[in-house]
Enzyme design. Structure first.
Site, mmCIF file in Angstrom:
data_model
loop_
_atom_site.group_PDB
_atom_site.id
_atom_site.type_symbol
_atom_site.label_atom_id
_atom_site.label_comp_id
_atom_site.label_asym_id
_atom_site.label_seq_id
_atom_site.Cartn_x
_atom_site.Cartn_y
_atom_site.Cartn_z
ATOM 1 N N GLY A 158 -40.648 -30.014 23.572
ATOM 2 C CA GLY A 158 -40.547 -31.321 22.933
ATOM 3 C C GLY A 158 -39.108 -31.781 22.919
ATOM 4 O O GLY A 158 -38.265 -31.217 23.601
ATOM 5 N N GLU A 159 -38.868 -32.824 22.124
ATOM 6 C CA GLU A 159 -37.521 -33.355 22.019
ATOM 7 C C GLU A 159 -36.950 -32.962 20.668
ATOM 8 O O GLU A 159 -37.555 -33.210 19.641
ATOM 9 C CB GLU A 159 -37.525 -34.882 22.122
ATOM 10 N N GLY A 160 -35.785 -32.357 20.675
ATOM 11 C CA GLY A 160 -35.157 -31.986 19.418
ATOM 12 C C GLY A 160 -34.129 -33.016 19.015
ATOM 13 O O GLY A 160 -34.057 -34.092 19.608
ATOM 14 N N GLY A 161 -33.355 -32.677 18.030
ATOM 15 C CA GLY A 161 -32.349 -33.599 17.497
ATOM 16 C C GLY A 161 -31.467 -34.203 18.566
ATOM 17 O O GLY A 161 -31.247 -35.397 18.583
ATOM 18 N N GLY A 179 -31.688 -33.406 22.166
ATOM 19 C CA GLY A 179 -32.098 -33.249 23.553
ATOM 20 C C GLY A 179 -33.400 -32.482 23.642
ATOM 21 O O GLY A 179 -33.996 -32.120 22.632
ATOM 22 N N PRO A 180 -33.866 -32.230 24.866
ATOM 23 C CA PRO A 180 -35.144 -31.549 25.039
ATOM 24 C C PRO A 180 -35.068 -30.068 24.647
ATOM 25 O O PRO A 180 -34.002 -29.468 24.694
ATOM 26 C CB PRO A 180 -35.426 -31.676 26.529
ATOM 27 N N VAL A 181 -36.217 -29.522 24.264
ATOM 28 C CA VAL A 181 -36.290 -28.109 23.899
ATOM 29 C C VAL A 181 -37.290 -27.425 24.846
ATOM 30 O O VAL A 181 -38.373 -27.956 25.082
ATOM 31 C CB VAL A 181 -36.764 -27.934 22.442
ATOM 32 N N LYS A 241 -32.546 -25.214 23.352
ATOM 33 C CA LYS A 241 -32.312 -26.618 23.018
ATOM 34 C C LYS A 241 -31.191 -27.085 23.923
ATOM 35 O O LYS A 241 -30.079 -26.569 23.869
ATOM 36 C CB LYS A 241 -31.872 -26.681 21.561
ATOM 37 N N ASP A 292 -30.547 -33.054 6.233
ATOM 38 C CA ASP A 292 -31.653 -33.662 6.979
ATOM 39 C C ASP A 292 -32.897 -32.803 6.860
ATOM 40 O O ASP A 292 -33.537 -32.478 7.849
ATOM 41 C CB ASP A 292 -31.269 -33.881 8.436
#
Ligand SMILES: *[C@@H]1O[C@H](CO)[C@@H](O)[C@H](O)[C@H]1NC(C)=O
Ligand SMILES: *[C@@H]1O[C@H](CO)[C@@H](O)[C@H](O)[C@H]1NC(C)=O
Ligand SMILES: *[C@@H]1O[C@H](CO)[C@@H](O)[C@H](O)[C@H]1NC(C)=O
Ligand SMILES: *[C@@H]1O[C@H](CO)[C@@H](O)[C@H](O)[C@H]1NC(C)=O
Ligand SMILES: *[C@@H]1O[C@H](CO)[C@@H](O)[C@H](O)[C@H]1NC(C)=O
Ligand SMILES: *[C@@H]1O[C@H](CO)[C@@H](O)[C@H](O)[C@H]1NC(C)=O
Ligand SMILES: *[C@@H]1O[C@H](CO)[C@@H](O)[C@H](O)[C@H]1NC(C)=O
Ligand SMILES: *[C@@H]1O[C@H](CO)[C@@H](O)[C@H](O)[C@H]1NC(C)=O
Ligand SMILES: *[C@@H]1O[C@H](CO)[C@@H](O)[C@H](O)[C@H]1NC(C)=O
Length: 733
Positions: free
Chosen positions: A482-485, A487-489, A503, A600
């Site tokens: 998926g997409e993390g904070g 960039g992609p993971v 990540k 966050d």
């Protein structure tokens, strides 16, 4: 439902101090350009004591800009905010250079040709011994020298061409001899440096500061500056000069060591960098006079009505709007236009870059909910109607809740969250201001070193690029999680058999670099079973990756916000998750070597391992606190709406109590959802009534409500929370 929700990943940077060091780590630093010198897009001028840097920088994140869209600006090295920029647009490209030619002309040229941007044209007064210097005041000056090196005269200075930031020693006012006036203009939008609707000026007649919006005076300071918020006078020394030649206002900081730039935001606030708001034209609507607001004529149809745009609504049907695609319109124009058009009931910006307007004319197109970008005029009669107890949904709910005492808790928690969201939306203009500050980050660095806290080495491994490549099958799509904070993971398996999550920093994400560093530094120092574990990092040229232990069960939001998967979370699991998060937070706040505020905390940042044990992740925005400090003030609000505490959203104050607030919201999300089920079950199976489950769920809801107290003082600490959670004698219900 056609809704317009923007979950803002408002990520910030906190490794501020390195920035000016990064810009020219090897080259000898310079603060001046001599005739024939150039400044290219990968170099910078740094003032003598490193307070300011002049360089080409990129605005915003990768989505809204690209490398061919640069701004020549001066940034404050500590806050990274751009305090001055050349020209009205970010027209420069990465091939642009600033040159001082032998005749003394200072200009930005682009190698491919095109019209140069001229800062100073020497053709009228040829000179042959000039120097352009960036001073520690943040002023970039061009002067002519005598042959012995002393100054002959000043030819040009950036202080004569202010943008939206007012620096100590800068002037606001007029020079009667040259006819020159000095005033500030807000930016059009967060990423757009074109002059926007608001201006800050000095009125020599009234001897006061004024803020105009598109020419109309919205706010006046008063001649004793009584309308500046109190903080201002305690921080600053104001200077008013009036002589035959010049009439101007300027200020200096009583404490020289502080940052004291004032920014005029896109919504018309005047704000101290990293500090309080000192003047507010954003709350001036033309019929009120609070805090220096001025009155002007109101549209007749709005007689007696108060401008109360808020967002407690979703759009049911987007098709009914009128769209005005004028890229010179900022959000404050939309607000004013909507107010002045009697059929308008709601507005929002049209484009992603916050320009253009969209208007709606009927309330029936909205339903209660929350959408960040939409502003709906509160119906005139809503208050009186609510007191009649007729149509208003809130009051109906409360009436029902009155009847069913248990139901009351659910409703209360729903209302509380919702109310806070509405409250927060009212403060949207403040938030935007903060976002503005956020996006003006100057992250023009390509220098990727592995950070180090200066004292001892780092507590993580460097993993070779080849093993990451082979583990993730060269970042193949099927390995993507998926997409993390930032960039992609990807998932993968190291040669040792260990499963990992990688990540990867998005290629053009410059802001991500700083978050990356933040996360790397922080998380390598923290170890707790409820914090995600960093295995190592890998840096290969521009490609940067953080490598974590693999989490089998994704994240909490994956379960919580899906009606089928949420059934998999029974109360025991939920309670375990709540407790684990609380333990992790307590460690961050109290028992780790550093005092860390996460900033966050939300469902998607809680990862779940094989056993459904929670691990807090994503430290890109976390802050390390001095253990003796209890709170800090920031002008960059980062985090996720809905999880952010009121004092953080409105004043930028954050402390461990802001994490407690986010924890409370999270806990309510975890518990309330189940509560509804329990209520449902109760109907089916009356034996559940009064059972343990029932009791502990209520207890959690209650603690959640305590954690989301409006006032930070009233919120418990994480230590209190844990003892309440685990105490059998907690009997406040
Ligand atoms: C930019 O200027 C610096 C210092 O003057 C120089 O070392 C560097 O090679 C220049 N870069 C480019 C791309 O011209
Ligand atoms: C400038 O940008 C272009 C296009 O993005 C890129 O191909 C080029 O390498 C860049 N030049 C420098 C000096 O960074
Ligand atoms: C400077 O001004 C002169 C005369 O107005 C003009 O001819 C010249 O092109 C200008 N120089 C630049 C670099 O724009
Ligand atoms: C420029 O320098 C030359 C010699 O260095 C001198 O003769 C001349 O007067 C100077 N011109 C100006 C405008 O100062
Ligand atoms: C430098 O030269 C100028 C004019 O030639 C003179 O007025 C000034 O006093 C000199 N300054 C010093 C420090 O010698
Ligand atoms: C000046 O500001 C610095 C940094 O904010 C602070 O540490 C110091 O105590 C202040 N000094 C005074 C006299 O207020
Ligand atoms: C766009 O908006 C600006 C600012 O209100 C206005 O001056 C301009 O005339 C508008 N342009 C068009 C084409 O309507
Ligand atoms: C008011 O707004 C409506 C709908 O947005 C639009 O159709 C109408 O032309 C506007 N009236 C004026 C006078 O601008
Ligand atoms: C903002 O977006 C609009 C629509 O996409 C576009 O026309 C406009 O040029 C953009 N403004 C800037 C300054 O990029």
């Amino acid at each position: 439902m056609a809704t317009k929700i923007h979950h803002l990943p408002m990520k910030s940077v906190f490794l501020l101090y390195f920035l000016c060091l990064w810009t020219s780590p090897h080259a000898a630093e310079r603060d001046s350009l001599k005739p024939g010198d150039t400044l290219n897009s990968s170099s910078s001028l740094v003032s003598a004591s490193r307070r300011f840097a002049l360089r080409f920088s990129q605005l915003g994140n990768d989505k809204s800009t690209n490398v061919n869209n640069l701004l020549l600006g001066i940034s404050d090295c500590a806050s990274e905010l751009i305090v001055w920029h050349a020209g009205n647009n970010n027209i420069a490209r990465n091939s642009s250079v600033l040159t001082l030619d032998n005749e003394g002309t200072l200009k930005v040229i682009t190698r491919q040709g095109g019209v140069p941007m001229v800062l100073y044209n020497s053709s009228t007064q040829p000179t042959n011994n000039t120097i352009a210097t960036l001073l520690d005041s943040g002023n970039f000056i061009l002067k002519e020298l005598h042959s012995n090196g002393s100054t002959m005269r000043l030819l040009w200075q950036s202080f004569d061409h202010p943008s939206d930031t007012f620096l100590p020693e800068m002037k606001l006012g007029v020079n009667h001899k040259t006819g020159k006036t000095w005033s500030l203009a807000s930016w059009l939008a967060d990423y757009i440096p074109t002059p926007g609707p608001f201006s800050l000026e000095w009125d020599p007649k009234g001897r006061e500061l004024i803020i105009r919006r598109r020419g109309v005076i919205y706010w006046k300071s008063g001649y004793r500056f009584q309308n500046l918020l109190p903080d201002a006078t305690s921080i600053y020394e104001f200077k008013v000069v009036s002589n035959g030649e010049e009439e101007y206002f300027s200020f200096s900081d009583k404490n020289q060591s502080q940052q004291s730039e004032l920014i005029l935001t896109t919504t018309g606030q005047l704000k101290v960098i990293k500090g309080p708001i000192i003047a507010r034209a954003d709350i001036c609507y033309g019929y009120n006079t609070n805090g220096g607001c001025q009155k002007w004529r109101q549209p007749e149809c709005r007689d007696g009505e108060e401008l109360d745009f808020s967002s407690g609504y979703f759009i049911k049907n987007e098709d009914h709007s009128t769209k005005i695609a004028n890229a010179s319109l900022s959000i404050s124009d939309c607000r004013a236009d909507c107010w002045n058009n009697c059929s308008c009931v709601a507005y929002s910006s049209l484009s992603d870059n916050a320009t253009g307007c969209q208007f709606w004319t009927e309330m029936s197109w909205f339903i209660p909910g929350y959408s960040r970008d939409l502003f709906v005029l509160k119906p005139k009669t809503s208050e009186s109607r609510s007191h009649d107890g007729t149509k208003n949904w809130r009051w109906i709910s409360i009436a029902i809740a009155d009847a069913v005492i248990v139901g009351f808790f659910c409703m209360l928690c729903y209302l509380l969250i919702r109310r806070k969201l509405v409250l927060r939306e009212k403060k949207k203009f403040e938030d935007e201001n903060e976002i503005l500050a956020l996006v003006r980050l100057n992250t023009s660095t390509n220098d990727i070193e592995i950070p180090n806290d200066g004292k001892n080495g780092h507590d993580f491994n460097i993993i070779s690029y080849t093993s990451v490549i082979s583990a993730t099958n060269n970042f193949s799509l099927e390995k993507k999680l998926g997409e993390g904070g930032f960039g992609p993971v990807y998932k993968g398996k190291l040669p040792t058999g260990q499963k990992i999550a990688v990540k990867r920093l998005g290629r053009n994400s410059r802001q991500g670099i700083l978050e990356f560093k933040n996360e790397l530094i922080l998380i390598s120092k923290l170890q707790h079973m409820n914090l995600v574990k960093l295995i190592g990092c890998c840096i290969h040229g521009e490609d940067m990756m953080l490598i974590y232990e693999y989490m089998h069960n994704k994240s909490l939001d994956y379960f919580l916000f899906d009606s089928n998967r949420s059934k998999l979370l029974d109360w025991k699991k939920r309670f375990n998750i709540i407790e684990g998060i609380a333990q992790g937070l307590l460690y961050l706040h109290k028992y780790s070597r550093l005092k860390v505020i996460h900033r966050d905390l939300k469902a998607s940042n809680i990862l779940l391992d094989k056993n459904m044990d929670p691990k807090i992740s994503d430290f890109g925005m976390a802050r390390i606190f001095n253990p003796h400090e209890s709170e800090e003030n920031t002008n960059r609000i980062v985090g996720t709406y809905g999880y952010m505490s009121p004092e953080y959203v409105t004043e930028g104050i954050f402390s461990t109590k802001s994490d407690v607030y986010s924890f409370g919201v999270l806990m309510l999300e975890i518990a309330c959802d189940l509560w509804q089920e329990v209520q449902g079950l109760e109907l089916v199976d009356p034996t559940i009534r009064g059972s343990c489950v029932n009791y502990t769920v209520l207890r959690c809801i209650h603690i959640g409500l305590l954690c989301t107290e409006i006032s930070a003082i009233n919120r418990p600490t994480m230590l209190d929370v844990l003892s309440m959670l685990t105490s059998e004698r907690f009997e406040s219900l």
